[in-house]
Design an enzyme around this catalytic site. Structure first.
Site, PDB file in Angstrom:
ATOM      1  N   HIS A  56      -2.054  15.950 -26.502  1.00 27.52           N
ATOM      2  CA  HIS A  56      -2.095  14.413 -25.724  1.00 27.52           C
ATOM      3  C   HIS A  56      -3.231  13.557 -26.472  1.00 27.52           C
ATOM      4  CE1 HIS A  56       1.328  15.703 -23.540  1.00 27.52           C
ATOM      5  NE2 HIS A  56       1.303  14.540 -23.076  1.00 27.52           N
ATOM      6  N   GLU A  86       7.633  18.002 -25.389  1.00 30.65           N
ATOM      7  CA  GLU A  86       7.258  18.181 -24.112  1.00 30.65           C
ATOM      8  C   GLU A  86       7.627  19.901 -23.643  1.00 30.65           C
ATOM      9  OE1 GLU A  86       4.648  16.620 -22.977  1.00 30.65           O
ATOM     10  OE2 GLU A  86       4.791  14.392 -23.389  1.00 30.65           O
ATOM     11  N   GLU A 100      -5.708  16.597 -11.017  1.00 31.37           N
ATOM     12  CA  GLU A 100      -6.402  16.794 -12.182  1.00 31.37           C
ATOM     13  C   GLU A 100      -7.980  17.093 -12.192  1.00 31.37           C
ATOM     14  OE1 GLU A 100      -4.419  15.321 -15.783  1.00 31.37           O
ATOM     15  OE2 GLU A 100      -6.093  15.280 -16.934  1.00 31.37           O
ATOM     16  N   ARG A 144      -4.754  21.052 -14.218  1.00 32.48           N
ATOM     17  CA  ARG A 144      -3.771  20.295 -14.512  1.00 32.48           C
ATOM     18  C   ARG A 144      -3.968  19.642 -16.036  1.00 32.48           C
ATOM     19  NH1 ARG A 144      -0.431  15.609 -11.148  1.00 32.48           N
ATOM     20  NH2 ARG A 144       0.881  14.983 -13.047  1.00 32.48           N
ATOM     21  N   HIS A 200      -2.107  10.301 -28.053  1.00 31.45           N
ATOM     22  CA  HIS A 200      -2.277   9.215 -27.475  1.00 31.45           C
ATOM     23  C   HIS A 200      -3.394   8.157 -28.264  1.00 31.45           C
ATOM     24  CE1 HIS A 200      -2.053  10.220 -22.988  1.00 31.45           C
ATOM     25  NE2 HIS A 200      -1.264  10.248 -23.141  1.00 31.45           N
ATOM     26  N   ARG A 214       1.003  -1.169   0.104  1.00 33.72           N
ATOM     27  CA  ARG A 214      -0.084  -0.170  -0.054  1.00 33.72           C
ATOM     28  C   ARG A 214       0.874   1.390  -0.187  1.00 33.72           C
ATOM     29  NH1 ARG A 214      -3.020  -3.015   3.795  1.00 33.72           N
ATOM     30  NH2 ARG A 214      -4.702  -3.931   2.542  1.00 33.72           N
ATOM     31  N   ASN A 228      -1.885  18.259 -20.813  1.00 37.01           N
ATOM     32  CA  ASN A 228      -2.228  17.482 -21.916  1.00 37.01           C
ATOM     33  C   ASN A 228      -2.271  17.821 -23.131  1.00 37.01           C
ATOM     34  OD1 ASN A 228      -2.038  14.617 -20.461  1.00 37.01           O
ATOM     35  ND2 ASN A 228      -3.795  15.403 -19.446  1.00 37.01           N
ATOM     36  N   LYS A 230       2.295  11.403 -11.435  1.00 42.07           N
ATOM     37  CA  LYS A 230       1.270  10.323 -12.170  1.00 42.07           C
ATOM     38  C   LYS A 230       2.086   9.111 -12.393  1.00 42.07           C
ATOM     39  CE  LYS A 230      -2.080  13.331 -14.695  1.00 42.07           C
ATOM     40  NZ  LYS A 230      -2.457  13.852 -15.998  1.00 42.07           N
ATOM     41  N   HIS A 268       6.243   8.726 -27.836  1.00 41.75           N
ATOM     42  CA  HIS A 268       5.341   9.262 -27.018  1.00 41.75           C
ATOM     43  C   HIS A 268       5.589  10.800 -27.298  1.00 41.75           C
ATOM     44  CE1 HIS A 268       2.604  10.802 -24.063  1.00 41.75           C
ATOM     45  NE2 HIS A 268       3.484  11.564 -23.477  1.00 41.75           N
ATOM     46  N   LYS A 328       5.403  23.011 -14.600  1.00 44.25           N
ATOM     47  CA  LYS A 328       4.773  21.773 -14.170  1.00 44.25           C
ATOM     48  C   LYS A 328       4.544  21.669 -12.722  1.00 44.25           C
ATOM     49  CE  LYS A 328       4.080  17.182 -14.757  1.00 44.25           C
ATOM     50  NZ  LYS A 328       3.869  15.766 -15.353  1.00 44.25           N
TER      51      LYS A 328
HETATM   52  P1  NAD Z   1      11.304   5.924 -22.357  1.00 40.90           P
HETATM   53  O1  NAD Z   1      11.215   5.678 -21.101  1.00 40.90           O
HETATM   54  O2  NAD Z   1      10.825   4.735 -23.320  1.00 40.90           O
HETATM   55  O3  NAD Z   1      12.848   6.080 -22.765  1.00 40.90           O
HETATM   56  C1  NAD Z   1      13.140   6.328 -24.118  1.00 40.90           C
HETATM   57  C2  NAD Z   1      14.314   5.359 -24.896  1.00 40.90           C
HETATM   58  O4  NAD Z   1      15.448   5.846 -24.127  1.00 40.90           O
HETATM   59  C3  NAD Z   1      14.388   4.071 -23.979  1.00 40.90           C
HETATM   60  O5  NAD Z   1      14.809   2.876 -25.300  1.00 40.90           O
HETATM   61  C4  NAD Z   1      15.321   4.194 -23.083  1.00 40.90           C
HETATM   62  O6  NAD Z   1      15.841   2.894 -22.651  1.00 40.90           O
HETATM   63  C5  NAD Z   1      16.174   4.788 -23.576  1.00 40.90           C
HETATM   64  N1  NAD Z   1      17.140   5.988 -22.736  1.00 40.90           N
HETATM   65  C6  NAD Z   1      16.604   6.304 -21.444  1.00 40.90           C
HETATM   66  N2  NAD Z   1      17.719   7.114 -20.966  1.00 40.90           N
HETATM   67  C7  NAD Z   1      18.715   7.006 -21.852  1.00 40.90           C
HETATM   68  C8  NAD Z   1      19.844   7.656 -22.006  1.00 40.90           C
HETATM   69  N3  NAD Z   1      20.113   8.326 -20.690  1.00 40.90           N
HETATM   70  N4  NAD Z   1      20.705   7.256 -22.686  1.00 40.90           N
HETATM   71  C9  NAD Z   1      20.518   6.341 -23.679  1.00 40.90           C
HETATM   72  N5  NAD Z   1      19.127   5.840 -23.773  1.00 40.90           N
HETATM   73  C10 NAD Z   1      18.229   6.308 -22.817  1.00 40.90           C
HETATM   74  O7  NAD Z   1      10.471   7.293 -22.970  1.00 40.90           O
HETATM   75  P2  NAD Z   1      10.385   8.557 -22.345  1.00 40.90           P
HETATM   76  O8  NAD Z   1      10.315   9.442 -23.809  1.00 40.90           O
HETATM   77  O9  NAD Z   1      11.358   8.848 -21.435  1.00 40.90           O
HETATM   78  O10 NAD Z   1       9.033   8.500 -21.756  1.00 40.90           O
HETATM   79  C11 NAD Z   1       7.772   8.130 -22.372  1.00 40.90           C
HETATM   80  C12 NAD Z   1       6.948   7.695 -21.374  1.00 40.90           C
HETATM   81  O11 NAD Z   1       6.614   8.585 -20.497  1.00 40.90           O
HETATM   82  C13 NAD Z   1       5.270   7.287 -22.017  1.00 40.90           C
HETATM   83  O12 NAD Z   1       5.099   6.059 -21.499  1.00 40.90           O
HETATM   84  C14 NAD Z   1       4.574   8.453 -21.450  1.00 40.90           C
HETATM   85  O13 NAD Z   1       3.057   7.881 -21.123  1.00 40.90           O
HETATM   86  C15 NAD Z   1       5.006   8.561 -20.073  1.00 40.90           C
HETATM   87  N6  NAD Z   1       4.800   9.895 -19.575  1.00 40.90           N
HETATM   88  C16 NAD Z   1       4.163  10.337 -18.400  1.00 40.90           C
HETATM   89  C17 NAD Z   1       4.280  11.438 -17.929  1.00 40.90           C
HETATM   90  C18 NAD Z   1       3.679  11.597 -16.408  1.00 40.90           C
HETATM   91  O14 NAD Z   1       3.252  12.537 -16.085  1.00 40.90           O
HETATM   92  N7  NAD Z   1       3.807  10.497 -15.671  1.00 40.90           N
HETATM   93  C19 NAD Z   1       4.254  12.732 -18.534  1.00 40.90           C
HETATM   94  C20 NAD Z   1       4.769  12.367 -19.932  1.00 40.90           C
HETATM   95  C21 NAD Z   1       4.988  11.118 -20.407  1.00 40.90           C
HETATM   96  N1  GLY Z   2       1.874  14.920 -18.484  1.00 41.58           N
HETATM   97  C1  GLY Z   2       0.569  15.524 -17.627  1.00 41.58           C
HETATM   98  C2  GLY Z   2       0.691  15.499 -16.541  1.00 41.58           C
HETATM   99  O1  GLY Z   2       1.608  15.251 -15.811  1.00 41.58           O
HETATM  100  O2  GLY Z   2      -0.507  16.002 -15.985  1.00 41.58           O
END
Ligand code: NAD
Ligand code: GLY
Length: 364
Positions: A251, A188, A240, A244, A255, A124, A248, A146, A268, A230
């Site tokens: 998005h 972003e 949200e 918030r 998405h 939890r 998006n 998130k 993404h 942010k």
């Molecule tokens: P990712 O985590 O897939 O990373 C991108 C690629 O880069 C991967 O292949 C990873 O292994 C590689 N990588 C990471 N760091 C590296 C480094 N320093 N050197 C070499 N390679 C490296 O993708 P991302 O773009 O970081 O994140 C996308 C994800 O984030 C999506 O799932 C999206 O939904 C999520 N997201 C979440 C929020 C949130 O608020 N929680 C906001 C935006 C996006």
């Molecule tokens: N990336 C959207 C949020 O964090 O709300």
């Protein structure tokens, strides 16, 4: 030690935390001091990032925690699922780790979102720390709490709001990031200008070449300003209920592109970049923004090395995918639209207008 910027995110119930941004932070002992004490820390990473940075992080953490485990997951958005989440839980339960265990998410947004979700549900809730290594994760996903995994019917549909103890954004980790991933992060960064800060949009336009060349000062400013915006938004509306949602921007269509093509086809950030151009088109079409805005944004997204031509999934498929969006209400698709430069709001848009935009961009 090189200069570190600190952005504080303010939340009720003593849940404030710091986002530390700078070079050399993985190596700095102070990055890891003052976190919750525990018998064991668990670093969660993936097959790409672990070989680059896990040993260094583990060594630093061993100065603070008696035991440091490493869980390595397969790399890719297509693995942001129950199987990977279970692998983390299997390790925690298999090793009988207690509820004081601290998790460290070492990687991009995929690792950050999954590790945060595992931390939210293990016994939890156990503490976790974000160590983002992509530009996208440093400017967005590691901040704000998130956490989620994907479902075949929709992206990030299963998750929790759960805040980290701290975010350590070491700009040096961006040195190893592939160009395509850097561009995805820039989507972003671009997002924050139209929704919250017109001056920052101009700064990004002026400094895009420096950002793509990985100039550390430019990257540091982009990460700091993005995190400030942010943090301000999340501090006012953590769960949200309203504001918030502006984070998006781009998005809703983004998405739909990701789910429609199959996770992992478009990154993404690529989907968000293209989605922003189409959302800008809707903003213009509905009379919220003057002519010229779409073209300004399209040019910037393209200069960032991102696609601006959406895939031709067909109007019906786009509409069906967008109805699963978390912002949809009673079947009505709602978009974040730009109302003035630096100001955004949530708008229900009739299907006919969406189809006009999709058609105008060759996506219908
Ligand atoms: P990712 O985590 O897939 O990373 C991108 C690629 O880069 C991967 O292949 C990873 O292994 C590689 N990588 C990471 N760091 C590296 C480094 N320093 N050197 C070499 N390679 C490296 O993708 P991302 O773009 O970081 O994140 C996308 C994800 O984030 C999506 O799932 C999206 O939904 C999520 N997201 C979440 C929020 C949130 O608020 N929680 C906001 C935006 C996006
Ligand atoms: N990336 C959207 C949020 O964090 O709300």
């Amino acid at each position: 030690m090189p200069a570190t910027d600190t952005v504080r995110i303010q939340l009720p119930d003593d849940r404030d935390y710091e986002i530390r941004i700078g070079s050399g932070l993985l190596e700095a002992a102070t990055s890891w001091q003052g976190l919750p004490q525990a018998a064991t820390a668990v670093v969660v990473s993936n097959t790409t990032v672990a070989p680059l940075y896990a040993a260094r992080l583990r060594e630093r953490l061993l100065a603070v925690y008696p035991r440091v485990d490493l869980v390595v997951l397969p790399d890719g958005e297509q693995h942001k699922d129950w199987t990977s989440l279970n692998s983390i839980c299997d390790h925690l339960l298999g090793e009988a780790l207690d509820r004081r265990t601290v998790l460290f998410a070492l990687g991009g947004g995929v690792i950050g979102d999954m590790t945060g979700f595992a931390a939210a549900i293990y016994m939890r809730g156990v503490p976790f720390v974000q160590v983002p290594t992509t530009l996208l994760a440093q400017v967005d996903s590691s901040v704000g709490g998130k956490t989620a995994i994907n479902h075949p019917l929709g992206k990030n549909m299963l998750g929790a709001f759960y805040q980290p103890e701290r975010v350590i954004a070491d700009l040096d980790t961006l040195d190893s990031l592939p160009d395509r991933e850097l561009s995805a992060g820039l989507a972003e960064v671009i997002k924050y200008g139209p929704i919250a800060d017109a001056a920052f949009l101009g700064w990004v336009e002026d400094n895009l070449d420096a950002l793509r060349a990985r100039d550390k000062a430019a990257l540091g400013h982009a990460v700091r300003r993005s995190c400030e915006i942010k943090a301000h938004v999340v501090g006012q509306d953590e769960r949200e209920q309203g504001l918030r949602a502006i984070l998006n921007f781009g998005h809703t269509i983004g998405h739909a592109i990701e789910a429609g093509l199959g996770y992992g086809q478009w990154l993404h950030g690529e989907a968000v970049g293209c989605g922003m151009v189409l959302a800008a088109d809707l903003s213009e079409r509905l009379g919220l923004m003057p002519a010229g805005f779409v073209e300004r944004l399209r040019r910037l997204v393209e200069r960032a090395g991102l696609p601006v031509q959406p895939p031709k999934l067909g109007a019906e498929r786009y509409l069906a995918l967008m109805r699963v969006d978390k912002k949809a209400q009673a079947g009505a698709i709602r978009f974040v639209l730009i109302e003035a430069l630096g100001q955004a709001g949530l708008h229900a848009v009739p299907d006919a207008r969406i189809v006009e935009t999709l058609t105008a961009h060759g996506a219908a």
